[in-house]
Write a protein that holds these residues in place. Structure first.
Motif, PDB file in Angstrom:
ATOM      1  N   UNK A 224     -11.762 -17.898  22.498  1.00  0.00           N
ATOM      2  CA  UNK A 224     -12.212 -17.776  20.934  1.00  0.00           C
ATOM      3  C   UNK A 224     -14.158 -17.556  20.948  1.00  0.00           C
ATOM      4  N   UNK A 225     -14.654 -17.607  21.219  1.00  0.00           N
ATOM      5  CA  UNK A 225     -15.985 -17.326  21.672  1.00  0.00           C
ATOM      6  C   UNK A 225     -16.991 -16.193  20.582  1.00  0.00           C
ATOM      7  N   UNK A 226     -15.942 -15.151  20.897  1.00  0.00           N
ATOM      8  CA  UNK A 226     -16.137 -14.069  20.348  1.00  0.00           C
ATOM      9  C   UNK A 226     -14.776 -13.454  19.256  1.00  0.00           C
ATOM     10  N   UNK A 227     -14.851 -12.972  17.566  1.00  0.00           N
ATOM     11  CA  UNK A 227     -14.461 -12.895  16.859  1.00  0.00           C
ATOM     12  C   UNK A 227     -14.130 -11.440  16.648  1.00  0.00           C
ATOM     13  N   UNK A 228     -12.641 -11.244  17.148  1.00  0.00           N
ATOM     14  CA  UNK A 228     -12.252  -9.772  16.718  1.00  0.00           C
ATOM     15  C   UNK A 228     -12.026  -9.264  15.375  1.00  0.00           C
ATOM     16  N   UNK A 229     -13.357  -8.607  14.002  1.00  0.00           N
ATOM     17  CA  UNK A 229     -12.702  -8.638  13.196  1.00  0.00           C
ATOM     18  C   UNK A 229     -13.352  -6.932  12.944  1.00  0.00           C
ATOM     19  N   UNK A 230     -13.475  -6.614  12.163  1.00  0.00           N
ATOM     20  CA  UNK A 230     -12.934  -4.781  12.096  1.00  0.00           C
ATOM     21  C   UNK A 230     -13.282  -4.152  10.298  1.00  0.00           C
ATOM     22  N   UNK A 231     -14.251  -3.277  10.034  1.00  0.00           N
ATOM     23  CA  UNK A 231     -15.141  -3.083   8.436  1.00  0.00           C
ATOM     24  C   UNK A 231     -13.737  -1.629   8.135  1.00  0.00           C
ATOM     25  N   UNK A 232     -13.627  -2.118   6.911  1.00  0.00           N
ATOM     26  CA  UNK A 232     -12.089  -0.542   6.652  1.00  0.00           C
ATOM     27  C   UNK A 232     -12.322  -0.758   5.180  1.00  0.00           C
ATOM     28  N   UNK A 233     -12.545   0.640   4.959  1.00  0.00           N
ATOM     29  CA  UNK A 233     -11.823   0.985   3.473  1.00  0.00           C
ATOM     30  C   UNK A 233     -10.351   1.581   3.208  1.00  0.00           C
ATOM     31  N   UNK A 234     -10.109   0.611   2.370  1.00  0.00           N
ATOM     32  CA  UNK A 234      -8.842   0.525   1.887  1.00  0.00           C
ATOM     33  C   UNK A 234      -8.174   1.024   0.475  1.00  0.00           C
ATOM     34  N   UNK A 235      -7.893   1.518   0.120  1.00  0.00           N
ATOM     35  CA  UNK A 235      -6.775   1.596  -1.425  1.00  0.00           C
ATOM     36  C   UNK A 235      -5.696   2.009  -1.513  1.00  0.00           C
ATOM     37  N   UNK A 236      -4.804   1.074  -2.261  1.00  0.00           N
ATOM     38  CA  UNK A 236      -3.698   0.295  -3.121  1.00  0.00           C
ATOM     39  C   UNK A 236      -3.334   0.927  -3.801  1.00  0.00           C
ATOM     40  N   UNK A 237      -2.636   1.795  -3.947  1.00  0.00           N
ATOM     41  CA  UNK A 237      -2.175   2.116  -5.304  1.00  0.00           C
ATOM     42  C   UNK A 237      -0.266   2.685  -5.597  1.00  0.00           C
ATOM     43  N   UNK A 238       0.060   3.368  -6.150  1.00  0.00           N
ATOM     44  CA  UNK A 238       1.352   3.317  -6.639  1.00  0.00           C
ATOM     45  C   UNK A 238       1.790   4.669  -5.769  1.00  0.00           C
ATOM     46  N   UNK A 239       1.436   5.281  -5.493  1.00  0.00           N
ATOM     47  CA  UNK A 239       1.496   6.447  -4.124  1.00  0.00           C
ATOM     48  C   UNK A 239       0.669   7.074  -3.283  1.00  0.00           C
ATOM     49  N   UNK A 240       0.448   7.866  -2.027  1.00  0.00           N
ATOM     50  CA  UNK A 240      -0.557   8.109  -0.837  1.00  0.00           C
ATOM     51  C   UNK A 240      -1.600   8.790  -2.106  1.00  0.00           C
ATOM     52  N   UNK A 241      -0.644   9.787  -2.744  1.00  0.00           N
ATOM     53  CA  UNK A 241      -1.656  10.716  -3.347  1.00  0.00           C
ATOM     54  C   UNK A 241      -2.108  10.083  -3.902  1.00  0.00           C
TER      55      UNK A 241
END
Length: 323
Positions: A224-241
């Motif tokens: 547990x010495x190193x935390x596995x993180x990730x930086x992502x850009x996400x958009x939640x909406x009604x449809x994928x388009x």
């Protein structure tokens, strides 16, 4: 399996593009994130190339109005002298009651970033070496607990430097690195407390994390010495388009670059809550345990951002809690 944590990035750049009271409201946005159930808030740095609010000042404001949520930099560049940075982070860790995570990077390679370093009187070509020495010095000063520290490096020298206040967290706030180069992956496993790249795919993330984990094990550090993180850009909406339209508008306004170009260097995706959760699940399956989400909006306004925070909390966060 360790529960997955979910954080969001404060709109530091959006708040300076919008010429209004937005910057003064970053603290209340952090409180909104805490009230909505997120585990952390993050602030990035770029004074000139992609100007935004000072991340340490923004997080200090956030610390004053929150109680539980972690506060992280995503990321700080090697622009400050090491003693100055060590002092700032120690002070913020005390102010926040030990909730700080120090995310460290070297700066996005571009003509604008090179000019940014030059305007600070710094050589862009030496940034990695200075970043490594900065980390060494910060950790040495924090571990010394106010006792004198001397250091001889290629870029920095210290003689009998005694730093106070001591950080709230023993040994100082955890330092997470954003780099994915082979040498830095090895160093992450040996020295850093977390890894937080902007991986373009879950598979690439998994490959990098396996290298970090192997280096950590070889160094004799616990699991547990190193935390596995990730930086992502996400958009939640009604449809994928609808989500894709938001992402396209955001990155044109934010970077002046098309979405296709940005996707070559960053993890960016959108869709319904189920679609986004499925994509994030793939990162978790490849080791990620702290998801840091930037929330793009169709307009860089406070109202749009608050709506994105609430929608992400209501629709996406319950799905991520089930991972």
């Amino acid at each position: 399996m360790t529960a997955v944590k979910v954080g969001i990035v404060l709109p530091g750049r959006e708040s300076v593009v919008d010429d209004g009271p937005y910057p003064a409201n970053l603290a209340s946005i952090a409180r909104l994130a805490e009230d909505c159930g997120f585990d952390s808030v993050w602030a990035g740095e770029s004074p000139l190339a992609r100007s935004r609010m000072n991340p340490l000042l923004a997080l200090t404001a956030a610390a004053a109005v929150t109680e539980r949520i972690q506060l992280g930099t995503a990321v700080l560049m090697p622009l400050r002298p090491p003693v100055h940075l060590a002092h700032e982070l120690a002070c913020l860790d005390r102010i926040s009651g030990g909730r700080l995570i120090g995310g460290i990077g070297s700066g996005f390679a571009s003509p604008a970033t090179e000019q940014e370093f030059a305007n600070y009187g710094l050589d862009f070509a030496t940034r990695l070496g200075r970043m490594r020495e900065t980390v060494d010095i910060c950790q040495a000063l924090w571990k010394a607990q106010g006792q004198p520290v001397s250091y001889e490096g290629r870029h920095y020298r210290l003689k009998d430097a005694a730093l106070l206040p001591n950080p709230a967290q023993p040994g100082g706030p955890p330092l997470w690195i954003a780099h994915s180069g082979p040498k830095m992956l090895q160093r992450t496993g040996r020295q850093f407390d977390g890894w937080m790249p902007t991986s373009t795919s879950p598979d690439k993330y998994g490959e990098g994390w396996n290298q970090v984990a192997a280096a950590r094990e070889a160094a004799g550090r616990p699991g547990d010495a190193v935390t596995a993180a990730v930086y992502l850009s996400v958009a939640v909406d009604r449809t994928k388009q609808d989500a894709e339209d938001t992402l396209g508008s955001y990155f044109r306004a934010y970077y002046g670059l098309p979405l296709t170009t940005m996707r070559t260097t960053q993890g960016i995706f959108g869709g319904t809550a189920d679609e986004v959760a499925d994509r994030l699940r793939q990162y978790v399956d490849n080791g990620a345990r702290h998801l840091i989400l930037r929330l793009p909006t169709s307009e860089l306004t406070e109202a749009r951002y608050r709506t994105a925070v609430q929608r992400t909390a209501q629709e996406l966060l319950p799905l991520l809690r089930a991972l």
